[in-house]
Write an enzyme that holds these catalytic residues in place. Structure first.
Site, short mmCIF file in Angstrom:
data_model
loop_
_atom_site.label_atom_id
_atom_site.label_comp_id
_atom_site.label_asym_id
_atom_site.label_seq_id
_atom_site.Cartn_x
_atom_site.Cartn_y
_atom_site.Cartn_z
N PHE A 150 0.81 -1.22 0.00
CA PHE A 150 0.00 0.00 0.00
C PHE A 150 0.84 1.27 0.00
O PHE A 150 0.37 2.33 -0.38
CB PHE A 150 -0.95 0.01 1.22
N GLU A 177 -4.97 -3.81 -1.73
CA GLU A 177 -6.42 -3.58 -1.68
C GLU A 177 -6.75 -2.26 -0.98
O GLU A 177 -7.87 -1.80 -1.03
CB GLU A 177 -7.11 -4.77 -0.98
N ARG A 178 -5.72 -1.66 -0.32
CA ARG A 178 -5.97 -0.41 0.41
C ARG A 178 -6.11 0.80 -0.51
O ARG A 178 -6.82 1.74 -0.20
CB ARG A 178 -4.81 -0.09 1.36
N CYS A 282 9.41 1.74 3.67
CA CYS A 282 10.30 0.62 4.02
C CYS A 282 11.71 1.12 4.25
O CYS A 282 12.53 0.42 4.82
CB CYS A 282 10.28 -0.43 2.94
N GLU A 384 8.84 -4.20 13.22
CA GLU A 384 8.70 -3.07 12.30
C GLU A 384 7.39 -2.37 12.69
O GLU A 384 6.32 -2.97 12.64
CB GLU A 384 8.60 -3.57 10.85
P1 NAD Z 1 1.47 -6.68 3.01
O1 NAD Z 1 2.50 -7.74 3.10
O2 NAD Z 1 0.34 -6.70 3.95
O3 NAD Z 1 0.83 -6.68 1.53
C1 NAD Z 1 1.63 -6.74 0.38
C2 NAD Z 1 0.83 -7.43 -0.72
O4 NAD Z 1 0.58 -8.78 -0.33
C3 NAD Z 1 -0.51 -6.77 -0.98
O5 NAD Z 1 -0.76 -6.76 -2.36
C4 NAD Z 1 -1.48 -7.68 -0.25
O6 NAD Z 1 -2.77 -7.69 -0.81
C5 NAD Z 1 -0.83 -9.04 -0.39
N1 NAD Z 1 -1.21 -9.94 0.70
C6 NAD Z 1 -1.58 -9.59 1.97
N2 NAD Z 1 -1.87 -10.69 2.68
C7 NAD Z 1 -1.67 -11.75 1.86
C8 NAD Z 1 -1.78 -13.17 2.04
N3 NAD Z 1 -2.16 -13.70 3.19
N4 NAD Z 1 -1.47 -13.97 1.00
C9 NAD Z 1 -1.08 -13.44 -0.17
N5 NAD Z 1 -0.96 -12.11 -0.39
C10 NAD Z 1 -1.24 -11.28 0.61
O7 NAD Z 1 2.27 -5.28 3.08
P2 NAD Z 1 1.66 -3.83 3.16
O8 NAD Z 1 1.08 -3.62 4.52
O9 NAD Z 1 0.82 -3.53 1.99
O10 NAD Z 1 2.99 -2.97 3.02
C11 NAD Z 1 3.83 -2.66 4.10
C12 NAD Z 1 5.00 -3.62 4.17
O11 NAD Z 1 5.71 -3.61 2.95
C13 NAD Z 1 6.02 -3.22 5.22
O12 NAD Z 1 6.48 -4.37 5.86
C14 NAD Z 1 7.14 -2.58 4.41
O13 NAD Z 1 8.42 -2.62 5.00
C15 NAD Z 1 7.09 -3.42 3.19
N6 NAD Z 1 7.72 -2.75 2.06
C16 NAD Z 1 8.95 -3.20 1.68
C17 NAD Z 1 9.61 -2.58 0.64
C18 NAD Z 1 10.97 -3.05 0.22
O14 NAD Z 1 11.35 -2.73 -0.88
N7 NAD Z 1 11.69 -3.80 1.02
C19 NAD Z 1 9.00 -1.51 -0.03
C20 NAD Z 1 7.74 -1.10 0.37
C21 NAD Z 1 7.10 -1.74 1.43
#
Ligand code: NAD
Length: 499
Positions: A150, A177-178, A282, A384
């Site tokens: 998101f 989805e957010r 991140c 985190e």
């Molecule tokens: P998230 O892991 O909740 O979601 C990421 C994606 O995975 C979304 O598209 C979501 O719909 C999908 N998803 C969620 N639950 C799932 C499941 N059970 N099975 C399959 N897919 C699923 O992450 P978020 O809250 O959207 O983003 C924040 C996180 O992303 C933080 O941990 C942040 O550090 C990380 N992030 C990392 C980087 C990097 O490059 N290292 C960059 C941006 C964000």
């Protein structure tokens, strides 16, 4: 009447068919603004089929023509950057200025991709033996999937998808989805830029859509950005299906402040990197590590009034330093971690839990919080937080600061503030972290370099954007060719050598 969002497949908006929808919020007001469809297994199947058909022609399109689409997209995105930024902010909550920065970092990758003919050039060795020339070819993989978080609804799809399609693949993005509206708008912009229908698709959904992509035999590669728990699942499930997977995950980024650091710079850096985008980056700095007691005392003294003065507000407030966090659940979780930090014995110097913003009482706002005397055994330190909370974890000396950085399970980004080249050089060599800043708090490399962390911040070998992204999104063939005039008669039964 709530807006019903769609998917964007085959160059057009497609209504959801599964009957499952999720609500999308304006985090500043807490109001539901639209409903987004959650794809079912059949929709995943149809999207992959469609993208597969598009892939054949796109892969056969000469790379300079693919580059021409990138040039067109660069112009369109640049012209529409404000509109795109506003769409991001309305669902994410970040300030429009911050969203403009995000759009620019997406455009940067498109600019890099404009050079795709050059990036795809292979290797050639002439006369490797007996009139034989050897050369390499990089070919696209097919339909590749991108699963995005998101916090950067435009930038992250660009970081992976732009390089995927520039290399000749078709791309299915499963955005968060957010905040699906900005990714959907990107789909329209690609069509406007002349990208053939079905090459860039937006499939909204949840675990069902992600699993559909992970399990499908016509999807050879998946790029993921998000939390470590989901990233590890995506990596393990995808690689068990013999897919190529890269997963960029969670973080806890430290900033070590040496006694010789320029304190004005260090404090400014911590304010922006700790609280910008409400800490939902991140590469945000969430732990400041002052070295020595006087450095720590000075840092706390200077940070406290700055954190108290932070201005939160909706994205429409151009004076706001940061917006709300993404959901009410995220807000609750951050508040609980703050309470836990106090229980664990950390010193809460600024408590950001109470916010009064007239007209935005139901928004997901938090003010900035600042903790001192955080230790490595605390949940506050280990987890985190992904919110506007900065922890100060004091270190006695340089070695214990490095030990602290290396002891954390995450290794996405890190920074050191110092005036000493020697210290900076030793630091860069000793830390096990993917991206290192020397007097740079958020060392996100430019598009022509590589992005990626270490330890549990990344699964898979290749990095995002930069030349390694071309390797991730293509497969290598190596051709050894000898033309008839160079061929000597007679069968040869021994191992071919060049002797
Ligand atoms: P998230 O892991 O909740 O979601 C990421 C994606 O995975 C979304 O598209 C979501 O719909 C999908 N998803 C969620 N639950 C799932 C499941 N059970 N099975 C399959 N897919 C699923 O992450 P978020 O809250 O959207 O983003 C924040 C996180 O992303 C933080 O941990 C942040 O550090 C990380 N992030 C990392 C980087 C990097 O490059 N290292 C960059 C941006 C964000």
């Amino acid at each position: 009447m709530l807006k019903e969002l769609t998917h964007y497949v085959g160059g057009q908006h497609i209504k959801g068919e599964s009957g499952r929808v999720l609500e999308v919020f304006n985090p500043a007001t807490g109001e539901v603004t639209s409903k987004v469809p959650m794809a079912g297994a059949e929709e995943v199947e149809k999207t992959i089929e469609n993208a597969q058909v598009a892939f054949y022609d796109w892969a056969a399109t000469p790379s300079p023509k693919r580059a021409a689409v990138m040039f067109a997209m660069r112009e369109i995105m640049s012209q529409r950057r404000e509109e795109l930024a506003t769409v991001i902010s309305a669902e994410h909550g970040k300030t429009v200025d911050d969203a403009l920065g995000e759009v620019q970092r997406g455009i940067d990758v498109i600019e890099f991709a404009c050079g795709i003919p050059h990036l795809l050039k292979g290797e050639l060795s002439t006369d490797v033996g007996g009139g034989i020339d050897t050369f390499s070819i990089r070919e696209p993989l097919g339909v590749v999937g991108g699963i995005t978080p998101f916090n950067f609804p435009v930038m992250v799809p660009c970081w992976m998808g732009v390089m995927a399609v520039a290399c000749g693949n078709s791309f299915i993005c499963k955005p968060s989805e957010r905040n699906p509206s900005a990714p959907l708008m990107m789909g329209e912009l690609w069509t406007e830029a002349g990208l053939p229908d079905g090459v860039w698709n937006i499939l909204n959904g949840d675990k069902i859509a992600v699993d559909g992509l992970l399990m499908h035999s016509d999807v050879p590669a998946i790029s993921f950005v998000g939390s470590t728990a989901i990233g590890e699942y995506v990596y393990q499930t995808g690689t068990a299906q013999n897919k190529r997977v890269q997963a960029f995950c969670g973080a806890k980024n430290h900033m070590v402040v040496m006694p010789d650091a320029d304190m004005d710079q260090a404090v400014d850096a911590l304010m922006g990197a700790g609280y910008g985008s409400a800490g939902e980056r991140c590469m945000a700095i969430s732990v400041a590590v002052p070295v020595g007691k006087s450095t720590a005392d000075e840092l706390v003294k200077r940070l406290k009034p700055r954190v108290q003065a932070l201005k939160v507000g909706p994205y429409t407030d151009i004076e706001a330093d940061m917006g709300p966090v993404i959901t009410s659940q995220a807000k609750d979780r951050i508040e609980k971690l703050i309470a836990k930090g106090e229980e664990e014995g950390a010193e809460l110097v600024v408590d950001g839990r109470k916010v009064s913003l007239q007209g935005y009482e139901n928004g997901f706002f938090l003010n900035g919080s600042l903790f001192d005397r955080v230790t490595t055994d605390m949940d506050l330190y280990k987890q985190e937080i992904f919110g506007p909370v900065l922890s100060i974890a004091r270190a006695q000396d340089f070695d214990s600061a490095v030990e602290m950085v290396n002891g954390h399970e995450y290794g996405n980004g890190v920074a050191v503030f110092t005036q000493s080249g020697d210290v900076a050089r030793s630091f860069s060599k000793q830390v096990d972290v993917g991206m290192i800043g020397v007097n740079v708090p958020i060392p996100v490399p430019m598009a022509f370099h590589h992005f990626g962390g270490s330890k549990r911040s990344k699964f898979g070998d290749t990095q995002m954007h930069g030349p390694q992204s071309v390797h991730f999104f293509t497969k290598l063939k190596t051709v050894s060719a000898r033309w008839p005039s160079g061929i000597e008669g007679g069968a040869q039964f021994t191992m071919p050598t060049n002797r």
